[in-house]
Each structure stands twice: as C-alpha cells, then as structure tokens.
Scaffold this motif. Structure first.
Motif, PDB file in Angstrom:
ATOM      1  N   GLN A   8       0.832  -1.199   0.000  1.00 62.53           N
ATOM      2  CA  GLN A   8       0.000   0.000   0.000  1.00 62.53           C
ATOM      3  C   GLN A   8       0.867   1.249   0.000  1.00 62.53           C
ATOM      4  O   GLN A   8       1.884   1.311   0.678  1.00 62.53           O
ATOM      5  CB  GLN A   8      -0.891   0.013   1.253  1.00 62.53           C
ATOM      6  N   GLN A   9       0.467   2.247  -0.763  1.00 63.87           N
ATOM      7  CA  GLN A   9       1.139   3.544  -0.740  1.00 63.87           C
ATOM      8  C   GLN A   9       0.862   4.209   0.599  1.00 63.87           C
ATOM      9  O   GLN A   9      -0.243   4.150   1.130  1.00 63.87           O
ATOM     10  CB  GLN A   9       0.602   4.419  -1.878  1.00 63.87           C
ATOM     11  N   THR A  12      -2.564   5.875   1.939  1.00 63.50           N
ATOM     12  CA  THR A  12      -3.706   5.395   1.185  1.00 63.50           C
ATOM     13  C   THR A  12      -4.533   4.464   2.048  1.00 63.50           C
ATOM     14  O   THR A  12      -3.993   3.549   2.651  1.00 63.50           O
ATOM     15  CB  THR A  12      -3.230   4.651  -0.077  1.00 63.50           C
ATOM     16  N   THR A  16      -8.712   0.659  -0.342  1.00 65.78           N
ATOM     17  CA  THR A  16      -8.692   1.284  -1.658  1.00 65.78           C
ATOM     18  C   THR A  16      -9.145   0.296  -2.726  1.00 65.78           C
ATOM     19  O   THR A  16      -8.642  -0.824  -2.773  1.00 65.78           O
ATOM     20  CB  THR A  16      -7.268   1.762  -2.003  1.00 65.78           C
ATOM     21  N   THR A  52       1.056   4.841 -11.870  1.00 63.18           N
ATOM     22  CA  THR A  52       0.033   3.998 -11.258  1.00 63.18           C
ATOM     23  C   THR A  52       0.229   3.900  -9.755  1.00 63.18           C
ATOM     24  O   THR A  52       1.310   3.539  -9.288  1.00 63.18           O
ATOM     25  CB  THR A  52       0.069   2.584 -11.866  1.00 63.18           C
ATOM     26  N   PRO A  53      -0.791   4.205  -8.948  1.00 64.42           N
ATOM     27  CA  PRO A  53      -0.659   4.080  -7.491  1.00 64.42           C
ATOM     28  C   PRO A  53      -0.352   2.638  -7.089  1.00 64.42           C
ATOM     29  O   PRO A  53      -0.810   1.683  -7.728  1.00 64.42           O
ATOM     30  CB  PRO A  53      -2.041   4.505  -6.975  1.00 64.42           C
ATOM     31  N   ALA A 140      -1.548  10.539 -13.241  1.00 68.41           N
ATOM     32  CA  ALA A 140      -1.270   9.961 -11.920  1.00 68.41           C
ATOM     33  C   ALA A 140      -2.290  10.447 -10.893  1.00 68.41           C
ATOM     34  O   ALA A 140      -2.803   9.671 -10.072  1.00 68.41           O
ATOM     35  CB  ALA A 140       0.145  10.317 -11.479  1.00 68.41           C
ATOM     36  N   ALA A 144      -5.179   8.224  -8.870  1.00 67.29           N
ATOM     37  CA  ALA A 144      -5.293   8.262  -7.410  1.00 67.29           C
ATOM     38  C   ALA A 144      -6.721   8.565  -6.978  1.00 67.29           C
ATOM     39  O   ALA A 144      -7.242   7.969  -6.029  1.00 67.29           O
ATOM     40  CB  ALA A 144      -4.326   9.296  -6.836  1.00 67.29           C
ATOM     41  N   ASP A 148      -9.593   5.898  -4.980  1.00 66.05           N
ATOM     42  CA  ASP A 148      -9.754   6.279  -3.576  1.00 66.05           C
ATOM     43  C   ASP A 148     -11.224   6.226  -3.161  1.00 66.05           C
ATOM     44  O   ASP A 148     -12.052   6.942  -3.726  1.00 66.05           O
ATOM     45  CB  ASP A 148      -9.214   7.697  -3.369  1.00 66.05           C
ATOM     46  N   GLY A 195       0.290  12.353  -3.923  1.00 69.35           N
ATOM     47  CA  GLY A 195      -0.376  11.187  -4.482  1.00 69.35           C
ATOM     48  C   GLY A 195      -1.654  10.776  -3.795  1.00 69.35           C
ATOM     49  O   GLY A 195      -2.257   9.752  -4.161  1.00 69.35           O
ATOM     50  N   VAL A 196      -2.121  11.544  -2.807  1.00 64.09           N
ATOM     51  CA  VAL A 196      -3.322  11.185  -2.047  1.00 64.09           C
ATOM     52  C   VAL A 196      -4.388  12.282  -2.221  1.00 64.09           C
ATOM     53  O   VAL A 196      -4.121  13.451  -1.944  1.00 64.09           O
ATOM     54  CB  VAL A 196      -3.004  11.007  -0.549  1.00 64.09           C
TER      55      VAL A 196
END
Length: 351
Positions: A8-9, A12, A16, A52-53, A140, A144, A148, A195-196
C-alpha cells in the motif's frame, strides 16, 4: 503496471479499490509531435514510471484516438456504456481525452452514469514531447482519485494540475495554461497531495437526478448573442424547425436579449424548449431583478426556461439528455419537467 501484491502507498486507505479502468480517447496527452499520425497509444501514455498508485490494477482500453474537437455524440454514448460496464464490475474509471471538450464530456457522463464509484476525467495542456509536459502528473492524480474510496459519491470529477473539480462546475478558462481548469463561483472540491486525494468540499446535491439517456439523433441549437445582433441566426432556427428539437440562448448578462428578439423567441417556445443561459462564464441567470422588454423577467414570463448557473454548452447537454429521457413526445415537450431538471442544479436554498 503495479500488481495486486504491491504494498500500500503511504497514506492510502487499506480498503482502496484495487481496479481502475482507463479509457483513452486521444488528445494532447498522446499527441507527440502534434500530428494525427504520431499519437501515443494508451499503453505508451501509461508506461511512465510512477503513474500507477501502488496496489492498484489498471485495465486499459484504447477507446478512441482522436482530437476532442472531433468527438461525436455517438462516441460519447458508447463511452457512457463502457463506463457503466466498468463500474458495474467494481472498478473506478479514468477517462483521458483532449481538453477542448473535456468539460462537456465530464458533465455528460455525470448525467448519464448513476454510480457512487469515482469517475475522473483528465488530459493535458502540453504535448508529451515538450518541456514540462503535464500529462503524466495529471494521469497519476486522476488514477489516485479513481482508486480512492474517499472520492465516492462526488459525481464525475475533472482532475488536472492536482486539483479536483466537480464536472458541472469545471470549465476550461485559458487556452494554454496548465492550470486552465477552474470552477467559477464554486472552486475545486479538493486536490491531490503527495499522491493522495484530499476532499475539502462535497456537493450538496448530486448532478444526477435519475438515469438519463442521450439520443444522438436529437439536435439542440446553441445561439450566442453579441452586440448589434439582428436575429439572422435565430431566424435560421425558426425557419427550419424540423432541424432542431430545442434551443439554448447564451444571452447577455444575467439573461437579457435585445427587445427586437423577444417576440421571435416567444414564438419558438410554442414549438420547442428554449433555455435562457448567460454568455458571461460565471454566475446564474436572474428571474425578477429586471423587468423591461428583453429582461430575464420578460423572457421567463414568455416561456423561456432558466438555465440557472449552468454555462450554455452544459445547458445544451442537459436539455438534450432531458429530451432524450421522456421530456419530449408527440404532444410536444414537457416544460415543467425540463424546468425542474435545471432547477435541480441551481443551488437555491442549499447550504
């Protein structure tokens, strides 16, 4: 591409959605060299490292490869079908296209696709072969957003320059700026940071009223008034009523027309719905502040339908969808239903 086993990022949520469907239509984001024959494939656009996340599976479909100015209603009804199939299968969606008509595509999808899942529409202002190309960052951010769960229930979103806009408010406000998209009178719903997605505002009323349709065979005229207008274009609509099923007038100010055009517009309302919008680009049409000939009060009294805050191009799409979905029949058009469709989005009495 990241697979389902990727970590997981950071930041995030653990739940997700792990699938995002990307539908590419072409546009500047793929226009290497600026020529039609040099367009990148969707795979080439997506293959930029870091787009890509983590933990998200991307299903890619090269749906079309054309400038957005060449998209047709047939293209967009087929696109809406693809979006509905993707969300029914449990996927978020990213639509990638040129920015010239991006706001119209996003709003039309908002009308046609009744889903809680995130749908993000994005593109680019600079070609991929130019310095500072913004396509990878925009894609990107859109991925995201579409992945989400915090972006669910917001309707269709326009995501560019790390800003998240509601489709019904978003508009292209500059010919070349990478920060071209704005939401006059409303502002963005949030942004993408590291990125969130961060959602700061939520629409009180969703754009979608019910599942609307779009009949590509219908024709809605859009007439933009200008100083000294003597009505020749309006005459062209009036003289060929078989060609048009409705009319949107982009009027002056808060909904004003030259006095000489009042009678022709009133006559048209007996044959087709005529929607009164403003050409200004921000703000809502009024209803009773001005009362002279050609004022908003005069025109509404004569049967024109107020667009409220909807810009003329989007008012045309909403009218088209309403007429395609039961507001038109052998006995004429359903004025109360069309008026209610526009009033649903006017914000009156809402926090």
């Amino acid at each position: 591409m990241a697979d389902d086993t990727a970590p997981q990022q950071a930041g995030t949520p653990a739940d997700t959605p792990r699938r995002v469907t990307v539908l590419t239509l072409g546009g500047t984001i793929s226009a290497r060299g600026g020529g039609a024959d040099a367009r990148l494939t969707g795979r080439e656009v997506l293959d930029t490292p870091g787009i890509t996340p983590a933990g998200v599976q991307v299903d890619l479909h090269d749906f079309r490869r054309v400038p957005s100015s060449s998209l047709t209603f047939e293209d967009l009804t087929a696109l809406a079908d693809e979006v509905r199939r993707a969300v029914a299968a449990g996927s978020g969606v990213v639509v990638v296209q040129g920015t010239d008509t991006l706001e119209e595509t996003a709003f039309l999808l908002d009308l046609l696709c009744t889903t809680e899942r995130p749908i993000a529409v994005t593109g680019a202002m600079r070609r991929p072969d130019l310095p500072g190309a913004d396509g990878p960052a925009n894609l990107a951010a859109a991925l995201a957003v579409a992945a989400d769960p915090g972006c669910q229930g917001l309707g269709v979103l326009v995501v560019l320059a790390d800003e998240i806009h509601a489709a019904r408010h978003a508009t292209k406000a500059h010919t070349t700026s990478v920060a071209t998209f704005a939401s006059p009178g409303a502002g963005p719903l949030g942004g993408v940071v590291e990125g969130v997605p961060r959602i700061l505002l939520r629409p009180t009323v969703p754009t979608r009223m019910c599942g609307l349709n779009l009949d590509p065979a219908l024709r809605i005229a859009l007439l933009t008034l200008s100083l000294g207008d003597t009505g020749e274009l309006l005459d062209a609509v009036a003289e060929h009523p078989e060609r048009y099923d409705g009319l949107v007038v982009a009027a002056f100010g808060a909904g004003h027309v030259p006095a000489r055009l009042v009678e022709p517009l009133a006559a048209l309302t007996a044959r087709m719905p005529v929607v009164l919008a403003s050409r200004t680009g921000a703000g809502t049409t009024l209803s009773h502040t001005y009362r002279g000939p050609g004022s908003e009060a005069d025109l509404l009294h004569r049967g024109l339908i107020p667009s409220g805050p909807l810009a003329p191009a989007k008012a045309r799409l909403l009218l088209h969808a309403l007429l395609s979905s039961g507001a038109r029949g052998p006995a004429g058009y359903d004025r109360p239903r069309i008026t209610a469709g526009f009033a649903h989005l006017d914000g009156a009495g809402l926090a």
